[in-house]
Design an enzyme around this catalytic site. Structure first.
Site, short mmCIF file in Angstrom:
data_model
loop_
_atom_site.label_atom_id
_atom_site.label_comp_id
_atom_site.label_asym_id
_atom_site.label_seq_id
_atom_site.Cartn_x
_atom_site.Cartn_y
_atom_site.Cartn_z
N GLY A 172 0.82 -1.21 0.00
CA GLY A 172 0.00 0.00 0.00
C GLY A 172 0.85 1.25 0.00
N GLY A 174 0.53 4.07 -1.43
CA GLY A 174 -0.19 5.33 -1.23
C GLY A 174 -0.26 5.70 0.23
N ASP A 175 -0.37 4.70 1.08
CA ASP A 175 -0.34 4.91 2.53
C ASP A 175 1.08 4.99 3.06
OD1 ASP A 175 -3.18 4.79 3.45
OD2 ASP A 175 -3.11 2.84 2.48
N LEU A 176 1.91 4.00 2.71
CA LEU A 176 3.21 3.86 3.37
C LEU A 176 4.19 4.96 2.99
CD1 LEU A 176 3.63 -0.01 3.03
CD2 LEU A 176 2.69 1.29 4.94
N ALA A 179 3.03 8.12 4.65
CA ALA A 179 3.35 8.06 6.07
C ALA A 179 4.82 8.37 6.33
CB ALA A 179 3.02 6.68 6.62
#
Length: 395
Positions: A172, A174-176, A179
């Site tokens: 993921g 887009g998240d990682l 973040a």
């Protein structure tokens, strides 16, 4: 003592992007207090489980990105819980949340309100489309997930086989990646505060982050005027830089330098190819022919044989699955698998370790993820004791 052991983080995040960001801070020593909505983080109930979901406190998804944190459960619609939260804010260094834009303001707990209680506070948000404070757009307030960010940010368009559909990247990102960038922003803000005493707002949007990640596609569009698209495992400007099927799996060869190319040709017993295609431009122009030659050579060898023939002189590696990763001595030597207890069982499970290595203050995952509201008394009592001590000092 971790590098960030002087920092307290109030973690209002859930699912993946926010928890991953605050997990990085926790691994580096920060005291991360996970403040959960009534019922807890939405991913507590997500699989996989070791055995019985009804007995286990949470699944692997939650365990993986919430290790080493403390948990309390607060309802921001409740006056007492809201007061408890504000008391924590007064003593905190950082607040991180990943709600939609405007959510915290609904509870009168937005950045401007919290800085009234703590002027030096660093307030960080992770959203799909950023926050109006740093650049207002008509997308803000819309929900976003990894798949949305990868689609909008161009990742899917350049991922997949040439004759296949747009394809998301497996992890993921887009998240990682968002973040990770958010964590960098927070640490930059901490450094700024140390110099000036000023807190600030840190904002990282998933869409923005994917544009940053697809930097190659961005400059290609600008330089050529043509949108890049999918080309499998190959590279637009380097060759050989690809995955090849072997007799029992796949291996990747990254022989884009002429010195690497010469070594590959020698291993193939094809010095004629080295002579006929001596430059990068030659190899790119005839990449389809050369790819076929390499594919025929690779197909006659096992992955281990191919790697053994090239390793040391050419960048080469097997395409591994997670079983291979768990068996790799390098992974264990680098502490990249971390054992943690799985509540509700007698089992120990393993999750990914920290890739950040430091000689004096090495990041260290500090145990399993918390049970819901596990640390309420511990967190709130310590905050009250600190406030009492400060009042006594003032008197």
């Amino acid at each position: 003592m971790g590098a960030l052991s002087n920092l307290r983080v109030l973690d209002l995040t859930q699912v993946l992007a926010g928890p991953y960001c605050t997990m990085l801070l926790a691994d580096m020593g920060a005291d991360v207090v996970k403040i959960e909505r009534p019922g807890g983080d939405l991913i507590r109930s997500n699989p996989p489980f070791v055995d019985d979901p009804d007995e286990e406190a949470y699944g692997g998804y939650f365990q993986s990105v919430n290790r080493g944190k403390r948990s309390i459960e607060l309802d921001f619609t409740d006056a007492d819980d809201r007061a408890d939260f504000l008391s924590l804010v007064e003593e905190a260094d950082i607040v991180v949340e990943n709600y939609r834009a405007g959510t915290m303001e609904k509870y009168d707990l937005g950045y401007e309100t919290l800085t009234e209680f703590n002027p030096e506070l660093i307030y960080s948000s992770i959203r799909g489309f950023g926050d109006p404070r740093t650049g207002e757009t008509d997308r803000q307030g819309q929900p976003s997930f990894d798949l949305i960010a990868q689609a909008l940010g161009g990742v899917m368009e350049i991922t997949g086989q040439e004759d296949g559909p747009p394809t998301k990247v497996g992890p993921g990102i887009g998240d990682l990646f968002t973040a990770t960038l958010n964590c960098i922003g927070i640490l930059a803000a901490v450094n700024h505060r140390a110099q000036t005493g000023e807190g600030q707002y840190v904002d990282t949007g998933m869409y923005d982050s994917m544009i940053s990640m697809t930097e190659r596609a961005i400059y290609q569009q600008s330089y050529t005027g043509t949108p890049p698209t999918r080309q499998g495992n190959s590279h637009p400007t380097l060759f050989p830089y690809n995955a090849f099927e072997t007799a029992d799996g796949h291996a990747v060869i990254a022989a884009f330098g002429t010195n690497h190319w010469t070594e590959v040709c020698a291993a193939m017993d094809r010095d004629d190819l080295a002579d006929d295609y001596p430059t990068t431009a030659d190899r790119l122009e005839h990449r389809e022919f050369l790819r076929a030659e390499l594919a025929d050579w690779a197909a006659d060898r096992t992955t281990d044989e191919l790697v053994a023939e090239l390793e040391g002189s050419v960048p080469v590696a097997p395409v591994q699955n997670t079983e291979d990763i768990f068996d790799d001595p390098h992974v264990h030597a680098r502490d990249m698998l971390v054992p943690v207890d799985q509540p509700g069982t007698d089992e120990v499970v393993e999750i990914a370790g920290s890739p950040i290595k430091m000689t004096e203050t090495p990041p260290e995952p500090r145990g399993r993820a918390p049970l819901l509201d596990e640390h309420r008394e511990e967190v709130l009592d310590s905050t009250n004791e600190r406030a009492d001590a400060e009042r006594a000092a003032d008197d």
